[in-house]
Design an enzyme around this catalytic site. Structure first.
Site, short mmCIF file in Angstrom:
data_model
loop_
_atom_site.label_atom_id
_atom_site.label_comp_id
_atom_site.label_asym_id
_atom_site.label_seq_id
_atom_site.Cartn_x
_atom_site.Cartn_y
_atom_site.Cartn_z
N ILE A 238 3.73 59.81 -25.02
CA ILE A 238 2.43 59.93 -25.67
C ILE A 238 2.33 61.27 -26.38
O ILE A 238 2.60 62.32 -25.79
CB ILE A 238 1.27 59.83 -24.64
CG1 ILE A 238 1.22 58.43 -24.01
CG2 ILE A 238 -0.06 60.19 -25.30
CD1 ILE A 238 0.76 57.33 -24.94
N LYS A 239 1.96 61.20 -27.66
CA LYS A 239 1.66 62.43 -28.40
C LYS A 239 0.15 62.57 -28.49
O LYS A 239 -0.54 61.65 -28.92
CB LYS A 239 2.26 62.40 -29.80
CG LYS A 239 1.90 63.65 -30.62
CD LYS A 239 2.26 63.50 -32.09
CE LYS A 239 1.82 64.73 -32.87
NZ LYS A 239 2.02 64.59 -34.34
#
Length: 352
Positions: A238-239
């Protein structure tokens, strides 16, 4: 004791960032980055063998090889922010080869960019540094512009150019978010079938998220929930933007909350706010990488190091920093990327 360079950059904030103890969610509850993260965490998942190999390819490249941490160079701003606005300060990055060279010289685990950028040099570089193809964008030229991510190619096309992963953005909270969730969930499923890893840019977009002059687009509670939806559609990484405040749900008066979200799971310390993002990634089973943010000039190096410290001490797995690196001469960009990596290599900077 962390390096003198890091202490010098932190100045009077050294104790604030390096000696903070997290008293919200205990670090013992987290699944943390390590050299054996594939064997310790991912081996229990349903990801197929080629996907595990792709994840390992990213984790074994660059200066952070075999640490469990990642440093990724993302350059998709030519589409997202216009090429002129992105590269005016350093026109050499209009040439995709220089983007790849910055990632290689900077010791990055991978380079993330558009179909066009990566495909134009794929035969020369796809075997030299892991490629992450960003498959959708908000193209910005439509007027009036609306927050809407559209596909720019196919998952198979990314696979054909030798990419080990695809990246995608969902604008959570926007009128278009439900279509994007379905579309990207399907794309991630196919990418996993082909053996590619998946990275999700979990960004928020809604004018209502600015309330009484306070911008909650990076609030811990809202970004944490965006992360929680992102891992649900099987993002492998996840960014997310580093949280800058909290209480988005309560300020805007929507969603469902519990008072303990704010009194026990978080405080106003940036490391605790970031840890709330990590716990929404299944207690760190899915790695959190925070974005480096826009370039502010002289403060970029200090800002990048602080962001890396917050991410690492919160339980994250790295940084994905673009504009701070490519909007300056290549030598300075390499130095900034190396400074970020030095935080993750420094064994004296530990979980809070």
């Amino acid at each position: 004791m962390p390096s003198n360079k890091i202490i010098e950059l932190l100045g009077d904030k050294t104790d604030f960032y390096l000696n903070h103890t997290c008293k919200t969610v205990d670090k013992k509850l987290l699944h943390t980055p390590s050299s054996s993260v594939i064997d310790n965490i991912w081996i229990n998942s349903d990801r197929n063998i080629p996907t595990l190999r792709s994840l390992q390819t990213i984790l074994k490249h660059g200066r952070l090889s075999n640490t469990g941490y990642v440093s990724i160079l993302p350059v998709d701003q030519g589409i997202e922010h216009t090429g002129g606005a992105s590269f005016a300060s350093n026109p050499l990055y209009f040439d995709p080869e220089n983007i790849i060279m910055l990632a290689i010289e900077g010791g990055c685990n991978a380079v993330a960019s558009t179909y066009g950028v990566l495909s134009s040099v794929a035969r020369k570089y796809a075997h030299k540094i892991p490629f992450i193809v960003k498959i959708n964008h908000n193209e910005l030229l439509s007027y009036p512009n609306t927050p809407q991510q559209i596909l720019f190619g196919t998952v198979k096309e990314a696979w054909n150019m030798g990419a080990v992963a695809i990246g995608a953005t969902i604008y959570f909270g926007s009128n278009d978010s439900r279509r994007e969730i379905v579309e990207i969930a399907e794309a991630f499923e196919y990418a996993h079938e082909l053996g590619m890893a998946t990275i999700l840019w979990c960004y928020l977009r809604n004018d209502a998220f600015i309330k009484d002059g306070i911008d909650y687009h990076s609030a811990a509670d809202l970004t944490g929930q965006a992360n929680h939806i992102g891992v649900t559609i099987k993002a492998d990484i996840i960014k997310q933007k580093l949280p800058t405040n909290n209480g988005g749900f309560t300020a805007i008066k929507f969603g469902k909350t519990n008072a303990k979200m704010y009194s026990e799971l978080t405080t106003d310390h940036p490391i605790d706010l970031c840890r709330y993002q990590v716990i929404n990634n299944y207690m760190g089973r899915i790695g959190l990488i925070n974005s480096g943010g826009e370039s502010h000039g002289e403060s970029d190096l200090k800002d990048a190091v602080i962001t890396a410290i917050i991410n690492k001490r919160a339980g994250g797995m790295g940084l994905i920093s673009g504009r701070k690196a490519f909007q300056k001469p290549m030598k300075e960009g390499v130095e900034l990327l190396n400074a970020i990596q030095d935080v993750y290599l420094d064994q004296e900077i530990t979980l809070a």
